[in-house]
Design an enzyme around this catalytic site. Structure first.
Site: not given
Length: 307
Positions: A155, A249, A279
């Protein structure tokens, strides 16, 4: 493929998004710590953990070294945790770092970079750059093979890893063995350009959340490639990459678009969209078979790059 049923149950328990117009960083950190607490409790212990530090522009940077139970010197994964540059820390991501160490046979060095908004851009990437410099200079004293380094992150950590890979090339440093970008933040949230923002807005990480993270991290800084990797004009000569994305995501399309740009620049790149996943799914490898398969894929790629 439809949403993985176990993940669907996890999302149902999580409830609705908070009001980002009123959410404070402290509240976000508390909520994240509560969310990951069960994962930390269930995580198996990791035997060889060493707390270290290195100098940084804002003072000492805490590092955590996880070494596998195999003869050294070990190649190294420099791991940069996610959390929107605002939440998470070494503890929240140690289970994932430990899984990478076990699966790849590499040592994993985690970086406790400064968080926004108390320390906005470029504090985080400056700390990560300082950690890489320290690793190259001092890693040998800790049983590490500093000729074999992969930068990795999930991320926001994937954002930092992508920027660090480009900075390493531009700084004339010895080449990195690879960059492992796990559902990375590559660009600003733009539903018009990246349809995954509108398609996947209800699966844990929302467009509003990403806008909130960006506002806390970037503040009033002028846009540039050290914050937004997609703005880099020259991607040639970067380390080989593995880019993993999740079907459900919001960040899916920008990660895959960056992989296309890397390939067009001649960078060896593997990209994998993992079906049914959301995610953050890699941290669910103990519960979700699709996540476990992605973890194996990542560790196999690391073994190849660090051989």
């Amino acid at each position: 493929m439809t949403l993985d049923p176990v993940i669907a149950q996890i999302l149902a328990i999580g409830g609705p998004d908070p009001d980002y117009d009123t959410l404070t960083p402290e509240q976000a950190r508390e909520a994240m710590n509560l969310r990951v607490a069960p994962l930390l409790t269930a995580a198996p212990p990791f035997a060889d953990v060493t707390e270290l530090s290195c100098p940084g522009l804002g003072g000492p940077i805490a590092l955590r070294l996880l070494r596998p139970d195999t003869p050294g010197p070990h190649p190294v994964v420099l791991f940069l945790h996610g959390g929107g540059w605002v939440v998470c820390d070494l503890d929240t991501h140690q289970p994932l770092a430990a899984a990478l160490a076990r699966g790849s046979g590499a040592a994993v060095l985690m970086v406790d970079y400064r968080l926004a908004p108390e320390h906005p851009f470029p504090a985080a990437i400056d700390d990560c750059s300082a950690a890489l410099d320290w690793l190259r200079a001092e890693g040998g004293a800790h049983g590490l093979d500093t000729s074999r380094i992969v930068v990795a992150g999930d991320s926001a950590g994937g954002n930092l890893a992508a920027v660090l890979a480009r900075r390493a090339r531009d700084g004339g440093d010895p080449p990195l063995a690879g960059q492992y970008l796990i559902y990375p933040v590559i660009d600003l949230p733009d539903p018009q350009q990246y349809h995954s923002y509108s398609d996947n807005d209800r699966y844990g990480l929302s467009t509003a959340a990403m806008a909130w993270y960006w506002s806390n991290y970037a503040g009033t800084a002028a846009p540039g490639p050290d914050a937004i990797p997609m703005l880099a004009t020259d991607l040639t000569g970067l380390a080989p990459a593995l880019v993993q994305t999740a079907q459900y995501d919001v960040l899916r399309d920008e990660g895959e678009a960056y992989a296309v740009r890397l390939a067009a620049a001649g960078v060896p790149v593997s990209v994998a969209r993992h079906p049914g996943m959301i995610h953050g799914f890699l941290s669910l490898a103990d519960m979700v078979p699709g996540a476990a398969a992605a973890l194996v894929q990542g560790c196999t790629w690391l073994r190849t790059r660090l051989a």
